[in-house]
Scaffold this motif. Structure first.
Motif, PDB file in Angstrom:
ATOM      1  N   ASP C 101      50.121  76.238  66.270  1.00 20.90           N
ATOM      2  CA  ASP C 101      50.518  74.992  66.925  1.00 20.90           C
ATOM      3  C   ASP C 101      51.130  74.031  65.912  1.00 20.90           C
ATOM      4  OD1 ASP C 101      50.580  72.492  68.235  1.00 20.90           O
ATOM      5  OD2 ASP C 101      48.980  73.085  69.570  1.00 20.90           O
ATOM      6  N   GLU C 105      55.034  73.082  65.902  1.00 20.89           N
ATOM      7  CA  GLU C 105      55.405  71.695  66.202  1.00 20.89           C
ATOM      8  C   GLU C 105      56.368  71.152  65.140  1.00 20.89           C
ATOM      9  OE1 GLU C 105      52.434  68.746  67.941  1.00 20.89           O
ATOM     10  OE2 GLU C 105      52.881  67.823  66.023  1.00 20.89           O
TER      11      GLU C 105
ATOM     12  N   HIS D   7      39.681  71.155  75.462  1.00 23.01           N
ATOM     13  CA  HIS D   7      40.963  71.520  74.836  1.00 23.01           C
ATOM     14  C   HIS D   7      42.132  71.212  75.769  1.00 23.01           C
ATOM     15  CE1 HIS D   7      44.111  73.757  72.888  1.00 23.01           C
ATOM     16  NE2 HIS D   7      44.180  74.624  73.876  1.00 23.01           N
ATOM     17  N   HIS D   8      42.036  71.649  77.023  1.00 24.79           N
ATOM     18  CA  HIS D   8      43.169  71.453  77.934  1.00 24.79           C
ATOM     19  C   HIS D   8      43.361  69.974  78.263  1.00 24.79           C
ATOM     20  CE1 HIS D   8      44.192  75.582  78.277  1.00 24.79           C
ATOM     21  NE2 HIS D   8      42.960  75.919  78.586  1.00 24.79           N
ATOM     22  N   MET D  11      45.154  68.485  75.194  1.00 21.74           N
ATOM     23  CA  MET D  11      46.547  68.935  75.050  1.00 21.74           C
ATOM     24  C   MET D  11      47.433  68.251  76.100  1.00 21.74           C
ATOM     25  SD  MET D  11      46.266  70.704  72.371  1.00 21.74           S
ATOM     26  CE  MET D  11      47.789  71.619  72.066  1.00 21.74           C
ATOM     27  N   LYS D  14      47.945  64.663  74.918  1.00 24.65           N
ATOM     28  CA  LYS D  14      48.834  64.679  73.741  1.00 24.65           C
ATOM     29  C   LYS D  14      50.296  64.872  74.175  1.00 24.65           C
ATOM     30  CE  LYS D  14      49.518  67.336  69.453  1.00 24.65           C
ATOM     31  NZ  LYS D  14      50.713  68.091  69.844  1.00 24.65           N
ATOM     32  N   TRP D  21      50.876  66.103  65.848  1.00 22.16           N
ATOM     33  CA  TRP D  21      49.670  66.177  65.015  1.00 22.16           C
ATOM     34  C   TRP D  21      49.809  65.249  63.820  1.00 22.16           C
ATOM     35  CZ3 TRP D  21      45.952  68.069  67.664  1.00 22.16           C
ATOM     36  CH2 TRP D  21      46.139  69.136  68.547  1.00 22.16           C
ATOM     37  N   ALA D  36      43.735  69.319  64.585  1.00 25.02           N
ATOM     38  CA  ALA D  36      44.133  70.308  65.588  1.00 25.02           C
ATOM     39  C   ALA D  36      42.994  71.294  65.837  1.00 25.02           C
ATOM     40  CB  ALA D  36      45.402  71.040  65.138  1.00 25.02           C
ATOM     41  N   CYS D  39      40.637  69.859  68.172  1.00 26.15           N
ATOM     42  CA  CYS D  39      41.174  69.804  69.538  1.00 26.15           C
ATOM     43  C   CYS D  39      41.261  71.201  70.159  1.00 26.15           C
ATOM     44  CB  CYS D  39      42.528  69.111  69.545  1.00 26.15           C
ATOM     45  SG  CYS D  39      42.408  67.384  68.999  1.00 26.15           S
ATOM     46  N   TYR D  40      41.332  72.242  69.316  1.00 27.42           N
ATOM     47  CA  TYR D  40      41.274  73.614  69.817  1.00 27.42           C
ATOM     48  C   TYR D  40      39.825  74.072  70.013  1.00 27.42           C
ATOM     49  CZ  TYR D  40      46.168  74.969  69.957  1.00 27.42           C
ATOM     50  OH  TYR D  40      47.496  75.099  70.315  1.00 27.42           O
TER      51      TYR D  40
END
Lengths: 146, 146, 146, 146, 146, 146, 146, 146, 146, 146
Positions: C101, C105, D7-8, D11, D14, D21, D36, D39-40
């Motif tokens: 990711d 990005e 997570h979803h 995302m 974001k 990031w 990140a 967040c994952y």
């Protein structure tokens, strides 16, 4: 002489004579990829082709006989690890369902044969970096009902 | 909309409009294999190409956005089982070391890229049975020392 | 001489001469990680670099020739077991999707090459415990449409 | 709220705020890779960092609580398939024993920690193609006898 | 002398001298489990400890040198089969998530080190059947943010 | 109510009441690791212990009944991936043959039971970093001839 | 003498003397299955039983010593392939959960030991085809709380 | 109604009626292990036996029909993990080649059928701990030449 | 003489005498596939058949004795790789559930034996390409209740 | 309608009408095994055959359309577990190399096609137990050089 010993004997002779697959191809009048696959023990040659290869590489009749034997095809790593070979495996993984769809839309329900099949490698020179052109040519085999 | 939903939405539209990959290719001016791989969710499209595909197939903007997302490439069966895809895996297994030798003899130590890469499928008509011609074209990447 | 025999011959000479990778690096003017990977049989060296290594380690020409051969890269354990190597595998497992990711990005859809690539190890002294600094530097390869 | 839902949710926020990031990193004052990974769902955050992230992304407290939970780390594919992640796995396979030798020669018998550890991604612009610079920094842990 | 040969040489000497791990432990002043792991080639010893072991077992300097080398740790069966070892694997499978919860509740997010680590075996005599007491002592390593 | 639902119901109640395993242990008078394993669905409790747990956590009789059912023990990852659990797997891999030798030298041919078995976790405070003390206590089962 | 060499030495002597397991069993006064498992290297014998076997088969003391060593139990194929052994594996797969239910209903939560265990093979003559009667007798080990 | 739904419906009824396999066996006049395997969906029953089971458990005709269907036999874990079932797998691994030798010496070249087969579980009370007696009775099938 | 050595000795004699399986079949009066399976070490022969084969191929008594031994049947690749054998595996994968349904509809719940079994290969000449006719004939074994 | 839904719809109709594969075969004039494979979703039918099947079974056009789609062939268990299917896998394992030798001796280097292929099941009544006769008929595909 088994296929493994045959392979090493041929590769040693090829190195000694500084022969390339392209040059061997011209002398034996068969394609380089097919010739190399015979020398790697993954295809069998007819007696006369085997004889021509052995003549060019100055190898004995036992090598020629080993070349004519029907090989048991096998590979050690289910998922290949050498980067050059892995990239081809990745192409099959990433594009497999895509190719199935495109081929079957064009030809109907069936497969591309890996037996009635040929393959060629070409070098395309390019100032931004040379490119490998790989051509696979296989007979389409339709599924039939019964 | 995730890539799986996107795929099924596109395939339904494509079937409804009786559109082939070849025809879509002419209308969108990108190669059929690449187009199909985008529609299978295995490649991302630029916004304008995504827009052209959606225009031709009369699909909404959410599909176009899904097409531009960077996919996580994945395949379920480590050894493929569908016969059409397995035959390609078999070619990699049987001819992998042969191809490595032939390519590296021609180009030096390195690999054929699966990223800077294109692929085409052609139909060669033949009275003894049509043939599939598969062309892979990848940049050669040499190993470098440091 | 194959790569396995070459590896053991080099390691024995290196131990006999009490040579470190850092010292060898200075004498041969190539980076320690790359030099070590050549001596482990996972990269090939150009003839002149191979000659310099053999000169420094007082090894014969057969070793130098083995170093210039294109290796088949392979590793035995699909999931590594040695704790030092496993920790790196764990980093790939735990941080793989995160890195994908962050990199994509920054760069767009593509990958970091493992071929056009270099790597360095540094020691950072620290009173609370020294630290290993590992640097990987790979060319970004963008996916292209066709 | 479990880690997958968290997570979803993150995302989506974001993407809605078109936050990168790098930008999130500046606002929250933690490194992009670590942020990140939180967040994952692969690392936990302290309550105050979780609060800052949720403030920036305008997310509710349930997301912040989920971020502070200790994750069970797991990855689906033992051998990763996405090309970007596979290349890192390949580096571990090809260079694993080399790194072990170079690190242990410098530090003694031990490992580089994947727990007391940090990682950074940088973009190096280059006219021949930009490069990814990946830095791993882990504490060296020596084996001790008892 | 590699680790495999070293192992068999030591085990033969140990049998010849009818030495137990407990007795060797007293003479060398290191714990029996650690000593045995060195003799099985899974840990390295410092030169003086290696010298003491070789003195007690009347073994040559080549054995002592082999003991000081940094081992590549590896095990053949991903799921162990010998019943004594399988039972330990079963404990990890059955109690793994339980231990993660109990340890992390007590210590915070982190792991128990398998490197900065020691282990002991004791026999507890019991009229209903003797018991094995296994003690594992590992440093807690907290995850840190960056 | 099956074991999965039971587990989530218990964990939610435990969080709501801010109860630790240690505190629950004092109230129920069973060891924390065993209690946690019951709540993770990997061991069954007797009706009275199940009743005590449900009383403390204010849970219904259906949870108590689920706790008394004999569980099917199973774990998803043959090789665990969460770092805390993997380190224990690594210990079994690295020290398995060592432990077999040390235990069998002390006890004769046999195994340490994973059924007639108990386990405890303790925290040892240490200025250089706290330590986890894990104690496994299993009945020795000798092989018998017949 | 290791267990593999021991096995072949015993089998050769047994064939030479045209000795059956049943006859050996009578002479040594131990059950045929257990005797055979010792001779296959999967169980250890006490010194006096080892001596009796060697006396009957006229084998040297080195064989007797090898018989008394504690074996590392291992089998090569995770899923057995020989049809006779596969059928037993199939029985475990097909009837495993059934047996768990029937046994635990009769005995409570626990297992049937494979260590405190014996097994016998009998031939039941039957005009419609002889039958194999296999008897497994293992101690029930109850799970205990702590 | 498929076999999974059938299984849960039967188990719920069996629990509601507090029926044991032994009691069900008396009422239906079939052996407990076979009955349980039918209820677990691993064997089919004849219509009259299915009807008797449903009568005893007060279940509808849809359950009886599901019982008469020919099951697809399958198990999820190639190597079982539940300790009770794993111990049986271990017995097959440890004693497989031994049983093959003992059975074939008694009967000639062939196998013990897992189809023309029956199995029983008995409890042997013993002051030192009760024992499980498992009896397998299978037709011997000789290999034949042609 | 073990089965591997026996196999190579027979194949060498067969090649030397330019004997085909069909011709050997006529001389020994057993079917070619069965005869070949004996010579590949996958079936045992009765002493008189073994003697006839050895007489025809002019081989010693040690070969005949090896032929009468009961083989341990095993194959190296769980998923076969040689294309001829893989195609048969593919047939089992693609048509397995279909055959199960068709056979069980015709015969009831049961299996086709692979032990009380015979197999033949015939060549059907066809101007569009010769065809292989493979016939498998196995006893139906019904599941029985008990 | 996808292939899974199609399969269940057909099987329900077939059961409702108490139709056997043999009877369906007579009405549709295609072989039972091929018909069943279409209904299991492993082969596609031409529109007119699909229409005939749907007419006989009184099914809607959506089922007929689903039957004409090109299936992705896949099977879940790499090594099949259902005893009827496993026995066929065992035959491929045990007799694979034997068949390769016998077929290639008769036909030359090549394979038996699994695409240009048909298969039949017959019941041979026998007082000693009925027998299953399985006939596979596949085109021989010779390897060709290029």
């Amino acid at each position: 002489m088994n296929k493994v010993e045959m392979h090493h004997t041929i590769m040693a002779a090829k190195a000694r004579k500084e022969m390339t697959w392209d040059h061997l191809s011209e002398l034996v009048r068969k394609a380089p990829v097919w010739l190399a696959s015979v020398c790697y023990g993954m295809n069998s040659a007819s007696p006369d082709v085997a004889a021509r290869i052995c003549e060019v590489l100055e190898l004995g009749e036992d090598v020629a006989i080993a070349m004519t034997e029907f090989p048991v095809k096998s590979w050690e790593k289910t998922v290949p690890q050498d980067p050059l070979i892995y990239r081809l495996y990745e192409v099959v993984g990433v594009y497999g369902p895509t190719l199935k769809d495109v081929i079957q839309e064009k030809f109907g329900d069936g497969i591309m044969s890996a037996i009635d099949f040929s393959m060629h490698v070409e070098k395309i020179e390019d100032p931004k970096g040379d490119r490998v052109l790989l051509t696979l040519n296989g007979k389409f085999l339709p599924y039939r009902s019964w």
